[in-house]
Design an enzyme around this catalytic site. Structure first.
Site, PDB file in Angstrom:
ATOM      1  N   LYS A  55      34.727  23.625  50.543  1.00  0.00           N
ATOM      2  CA  LYS A  55      34.189  24.534  49.530  1.00  0.00           C
ATOM      3  C   LYS A  55      35.292  24.924  48.543  1.00  0.00           C
ATOM      4  CE  LYS A  55      35.154  28.714  52.222  1.00  0.00           C
ATOM      5  NZ  LYS A  55      34.615  29.951  52.818  1.00  0.00           N
ATOM      6  N   TYR A 285      56.703  41.880  29.294  1.00  0.00           N
ATOM      7  CA  TYR A 285      55.979  43.078  28.881  1.00  0.00           C
ATOM      8  C   TYR A 285      56.377  44.295  29.717  1.00  0.00           C
ATOM      9  CZ  TYR A 285      52.860  39.832  26.437  1.00  0.00           C
ATOM     10  OH  TYR A 285      52.346  38.867  25.610  1.00  0.00           O
TER      11      TYR A 285
END
Length: 416
Positions: A55, A285
């Site tokens: 999956k 940042y």
């Protein structure tokens, strides 16, 4: 020279792994590692069979490629969450027994029945699957799921008799075949917790009730990767191995190497820039990090758009045989490592050097577990979240032979 742009890149052998350097960034998947891991679980689980869970695009490794490698290595079944994932495997020519277990009202049960995909049933889906079987004029193959304590999908034990009875009525009408009974464990990755014993008791009760109602299943399955390793009493007829297929450990106290597993994914790129900076230079940042002296900053062109957890500052990146921590805030496309002081010439020489975010750790390099620790998450999430912007390339697409049996970890001794 032709440079590959994106998409999946096939590479014939491990010796060709340097071909991935043609890519700016890539997740290199070693399919021999997948085969090795599956063979380990086949040996551990025997006489039970192994379902390789592919999956989420095989936990980010590539569902079609991993499915084929797993089947080569002895997996008897494949498992996915969604019918759409199962149909993609069928479209690629994968015809092995295949189970899909997580559905909504919009799931394409008609296509599942037509493609011979087994369908997990928790309750409401039964009538929808029977309607699809009538439309396709073909009996559906279903696995009835009982909730033994996880509290997610699955029929409660209180309603189990009713679900089994309805399924048997439909089977008597030739509309379906009850192929399996299954459940899922909640704390098998913590082997000493008593809830696993409690769940196994409920599962055995559900099996007995189904057998009393006339159910004759092909497979009964509840074991996931940690239970396959630590609870041989949970193996029944089939074990569902997800994380272990990819060579990662489900246990906090054990590494992949401890379990005889080989991590299959290496995420690597090339340094975009490398420059000397003065003491006090802010990075990224917020300027939450400043250099403590003259230093050299390396720019790694991987960020949270590529699947790097934004909160994982401090995660390691390996350059020229040394692991360096990420400093400053991780951005959408890039992150920065502090390489320490060096000459301008040495800094310039590092531009374009390979930077490995994680791999198998065999050379002392970073692993998915290291990044999981930096992000306060688990290794499942680290590999699964690597985005499609990072092309997958494959080594050892052709099987090179079985792993040595001595490498297998005995199920009785794998419990922590």
């Amino acid at each position: 020279m032709t440079y590959e742009a994106a998409a999946d890149i096939g590479i014939g052998s491990k010796a060709s792994i340097t071909r991935s350097a043609l890519l700016e960034r890539s997740a290199v998947i070693d399919l021999d590692a997948v085969r090795h891991n599956v063979r380990q679980f086949v040996a551990i689980a025997s006489p039970a069979s192994v379902m390789a869970v592919v999956k989420a695009d095989a936990y980010g490794h590539g569902a079609v490629q991993v499915a084929r490698a797993a089947l080569d290595a002895g997996a008897a079944w494949l498992g996915v969450a969604h019918i759409s994932e199962a149909l993609a495997l069928r479209a690629a020519g994968v015809d092995a027994p295949l189970l899909a277990w997580l559905h909504t009202r919009e799931s394409n049960f008609q296509a599942a029945v037509a493609a011979g995909v087994d369908v997990g049933i928790s309750g409401w889906e039964l009538d929808a699957v029977v309607a699809a079987a009538r439309e396709q004029e073909r009996p559906a193959r279903v696995h009835l799921k009982v909730d033994t304590g996880l509290g997610r999908n699955g029929c409660t034990i209180e309603d189990w008799d009713q679900l089994v009875g309805q399924a048997m009525d439909y089977q008597d009408q030739g509309l379906l075949r009850v192929v399996g009974i299954f459940s899922h464990l909640a704390v098998a990755d913590e082997p000493h917790r008593p809830e696993t014993d409690e769940q196994l008791t409920v599962f055995r009760e559900a099996i007995a009730m189904a057998e009393d109602a006339g159910v004759d299943t092909e497979v009964r399955h509840i074991a996931n990767t940690p239970a396959t390793l630590s609870r041989p009493d949970s193996h029944f007829d089939l074990v569902r191995v997800g994380l272990g297929v990819y060579g990662l450990s489900p246990f906090e106290g054990a590494t992949s190497a401890d379990l005889g597993l080989h991590p299959a994914m290496t995420v690597r790129t090339l340094l975009s820039n490398c420059k000397k900076v003065p003491e006090g230079q802010g990075v990224s940042y917020g300027l939450n990090y400043r250099t403590t002296g003259e230093s050299t900053l390396g720019l790694v062109p991987l960020g949270y758009a590529d699947g790097v957890p934004r909160i994982a500052t401090g995660g390691p990146v390996r350059v020229n045989g040394t692991n360096y921590p990420v400093v400053g805030r991780i951005a959408m496309d890039q992150m920065v490592i502090d390489l320490g002081p060096m000459t301008v010439e040495d800094a310039n020489a590092l531009k374009g050097a390979e930077a490995v975010m994680f791999g198998d750790g065999a050379d002392g390099g970073p692993t998915a577990d290291d990044w999981a620790a930096a992000a306060s998450t688990n290794n499942y999430e680290i590999v699964t979240r690597i985005s499609s912007r990072v092309p997958r390339s494959y080594v050892n697409e052709l099987a090179t032979g079985p792993a040595a049996p001595a490498g297998a970890v005995d199920a009785e001794t794998a419990a922590l």
